[in-house]
Design a protein around this motif. Sequence first.
Motif, PDB file in Angstrom:
ATOM      1  N   MET A   1      28.954 -71.791  63.133  1.00 52.65           N
ATOM      2  CA  MET A   1      28.887 -73.170  62.674  1.00 52.65           C
ATOM      3  C   MET A   1      30.288 -73.696  62.426  1.00 52.65           C
ATOM      4  N   ARG A   2      30.356 -74.990  62.247  1.00 51.52           N
ATOM      5  CA  ARG A   2      31.603 -75.642  61.888  1.00 51.52           C
ATOM      6  C   ARG A   2      31.523 -76.092  60.437  1.00 51.52           C
ATOM      7  N   ALA A   3      32.664 -76.117  59.776  1.00 46.23           N
ATOM      8  CA  ALA A   3      32.700 -76.472  58.357  1.00 46.23           C
ATOM      9  C   ALA A   3      32.082 -77.846  58.099  1.00 46.23           C
ATOM     10  N   ARG A   4      32.290 -78.784  58.994  1.00 51.62           N
ATOM     11  CA  ARG A   4      31.760 -80.133  58.760  1.00 51.62           C
ATOM     12  C   ARG A   4      30.230 -80.189  58.840  1.00 51.62           C
ATOM     13  N   ASP A   5      29.596 -79.158  59.421  1.00 51.26           N
ATOM     14  CA  ASP A   5      28.138 -79.128  59.526  1.00 51.26           C
ATOM     15  C   ASP A   5      27.464 -78.426  58.344  1.00 51.26           C
ATOM     16  N   ILE A   6      28.239 -77.775  57.493  1.00 53.94           N
ATOM     17  CA  ILE A   6      27.683 -77.026  56.357  1.00 53.94           C
ATOM     18  C   ILE A   6      27.248 -77.998  55.270  1.00 53.94           C
ATOM     19  N   ARG A   7      26.087 -77.742  54.695  1.00 57.71           N
ATOM     20  CA  ARG A   7      25.555 -78.553  53.600  1.00 57.71           C
ATOM     21  C   ARG A   7      25.393 -77.671  52.370  1.00 57.71           C
ATOM     22  N   ILE A   8      26.014 -78.076  51.273  1.00 63.99           N
ATOM     23  CA  ILE A   8      25.902 -77.344  50.012  1.00 63.99           C
ATOM     24  C   ILE A   8      24.435 -77.358  49.567  1.00 63.99           C
ATOM     25  N   GLY A   9      23.937 -76.207  49.120  1.00 61.38           N
ATOM     26  CA  GLY A   9      22.557 -76.097  48.662  1.00 61.38           C
ATOM     27  C   GLY A   9      21.582 -75.695  49.752  1.00 61.38           C
ATOM     28  N   GLU A  10      22.036 -75.629  51.003  1.00 63.88           N
ATOM     29  CA  GLU A  10      21.160 -75.248  52.121  1.00 63.88           C
ATOM     30  C   GLU A  10      21.146 -73.728  52.293  1.00 63.88           C
ATOM     31  N   LEU A  11      20.036 -73.230  52.837  1.00 61.25           N
ATOM     32  CA  LEU A  11      19.857 -71.814  53.138  1.00 61.25           C
ATOM     33  C   LEU A  11      20.279 -71.561  54.580  1.00 61.25           C
ATOM     34  N   TYR A  12      21.129 -70.546  54.786  1.00 55.54           N
ATOM     35  CA  TYR A  12      21.627 -70.185  56.106  1.00 55.54           C
ATOM     36  C   TYR A  12      21.429 -68.690  56.345  1.00 55.54           C
ATOM     37  N   VAL A  13      21.449 -68.307  57.605  1.00 58.73           N
ATOM     38  CA  VAL A  13      21.497 -66.904  57.977  1.00 58.73           C
ATOM     39  C   VAL A  13      22.968 -66.544  58.126  1.00 58.73           C
ATOM     40  N   VAL A  14      23.375 -65.437  57.505  1.00 55.64           N
ATOM     41  CA  VAL A  14      24.751 -64.952  57.604  1.00 55.64           C
ATOM     42  C   VAL A  14      24.722 -63.658  58.410  1.00 55.64           C
ATOM     43  N   GLU A  15      25.536 -63.597  59.455  1.00 50.46           N
ATOM     44  CA  GLU A  15      25.675 -62.374  60.247  1.00 50.46           C
ATOM     45  C   GLU A  15      27.119 -61.902  60.128  1.00 50.46           C
ATOM     46  N   VAL A  16      27.317 -60.831  59.360  1.00 59.57           N
ATOM     47  CA  VAL A  16      28.652 -60.273  59.167  1.00 59.57           C
ATOM     48  C   VAL A  16      28.988 -59.447  60.409  1.00 59.57           C
ATOM     49  N   PRO A  17      30.152 -59.687  61.028  1.00 63.08           N
ATOM     50  CA  PRO A  17      30.500 -58.933  62.234  1.00 63.08           C
ATOM     51  C   PRO A  17      30.534 -57.425  61.991  1.00 63.08           C
ATOM     52  N   HIS A  18      30.342 -56.679  63.063  1.00 68.22           N
ATOM     53  CA  HIS A  18      30.405 -55.220  62.976  1.00 68.22           C
ATOM     54  C   HIS A  18      31.827 -54.748  62.706  1.00 68.22           C
ATOM     55  N   ARG A  19      32.805 -55.515  63.168  1.00 67.07           N
ATOM     56  CA  ARG A  19      34.215 -55.173  62.957  1.00 67.07           C
ATOM     57  C   ARG A  19      34.874 -56.290  62.153  1.00 67.07           C
ATOM     58  N   LEU A  20      35.612 -55.884  61.146  1.00 64.11           N
ATOM     59  CA  LEU A  20      36.362 -56.828  60.329  1.00 64.11           C
ATOM     60  C   LEU A  20      37.834 -56.448  60.373  1.00 64.11           C
ATOM     61  N   PRO A  21      38.736 -57.417  60.191  1.00 66.67           N
ATOM     62  CA  PRO A  21      40.157 -57.076  60.179  1.00 66.67           C
ATOM     63  C   PRO A  21      40.480 -56.165  58.996  1.00 66.67           C
ATOM     64  N   PRO A  22      41.467 -55.282  59.147  1.00 66.83           N
ATOM     65  CA  PRO A  22      41.812 -54.381  58.042  1.00 66.83           C
ATOM     66  C   PRO A  22      42.291 -55.165  56.827  1.00 66.83           C
ATOM     67  N   ARG A  23      41.863 -54.723  55.664  1.00 69.75           N
ATOM     68  CA  ARG A  23      42.239 -55.358  54.396  1.00 69.75           C
ATOM     69  C   ARG A  23      42.627 -54.269  53.401  1.00 69.75           C
ATOM     70  N   ALA A  24      43.406 -54.646  52.408  1.00 68.91           N
ATOM     71  CA  ALA A  24      43.799 -53.706  51.362  1.00 68.91           C
ATOM     72  C   ALA A  24      42.980 -53.949  50.096  1.00 68.91           C
ATOM     73  N   ALA A  25      41.806 -54.517  50.242  1.00 66.01           N
ATOM     74  CA  ALA A  25      40.980 -54.853  49.085  1.00 66.01           C
ATOM     75  C   ALA A  25      40.312 -53.607  48.517  1.00 66.01           C
ATOM     76  N   GLY A  26      39.978 -53.672  47.234  1.00 64.36           N
ATOM     77  CA  GLY A  26      39.312 -52.558  46.569  1.00 64.36           C
ATOM     78  C   GLY A  26      37.953 -52.970  46.039  1.00 64.36           C
ATOM     79  N   PRO A  27      37.220 -52.014  45.442  1.00 68.22           N
ATOM     80  CA  PRO A  27      35.898 -52.329  44.889  1.00 68.22           C
ATOM     81  C   PRO A  27      35.964 -53.500  43.910  1.00 68.22           C
ATOM     82  N   GLY A  28      34.954 -54.347  43.966  1.00 67.78           N
ATOM     83  CA  GLY A  28      34.901 -55.525  43.111  1.00 67.78           C
ATOM     84  C   GLY A  28      35.530 -56.746  43.749  1.00 67.78           C
ATOM     85  N   ASP A  29      36.276 -56.553  44.801  1.00 63.79           N
ATOM     86  CA  ASP A  29      36.896 -57.657  45.531  1.00 63.79           C
ATOM     87  C   ASP A  29      35.897 -58.175  46.549  1.00 63.79           C
ATOM     88  N   GLY A  30      35.856 -59.476  46.761  1.00 62.55           N
ATOM     89  CA  GLY A  30      34.913 -60.059  47.710  1.00 62.55           C
ATOM     90  C   GLY A  30      35.079 -59.532  49.117  1.00 62.55           C
TER      91      GLY A  30
END
Length: 138
Positions: free
Chosen positions: A1-30
């Motif tokens: 989707m595009r940001a301009r098409d998103i509506r606050i309060g609407e229900l969407y399907v989220v598909e998280v990719p199988h591969r994500l870029p490497p991050r240095a985040a730890g537990p509790g981080d989004g």
Amino acid sequence: MRARDIRIGELYVVEVPHRLPPRAAGPGDGEWELWRLRGCRFRAVVTALDTTVRPAAVEALRVTRHSVARVDLSADQSASLGLPDGRYHLLGMIFDDDGHPIELPDLEPIRACVRWLYPLAEQRPPGTHRDIDFHPAL
């Protein structure tokens, strides 16, 4: 989707990719939470849109279920149990009469890229992502 098409309060399907870029985040981080959800599909209600980052992102809530519950005790409850003044909570599992654990619904905040969202009504090819939803009304 595009940001301009998103509506606050609407229900969407989220598909998280199988591969994500490497991050240095730890537990509790989004970002860390997204690593746990790689390759998963779930439904979420958008609560905020952030177009100041690239790629654009949303804050959303998804319904989950847990067998472990936390109950915060009021001052009166603590006193009736004979506990010294202070803040207390109970952490544990709730069982039914047959000894089976009860799963309680909960809301989990997530942050996801806008491009991972799809309208709930849009038909997506099956089998690419694992559906991890808890949606008793659907």
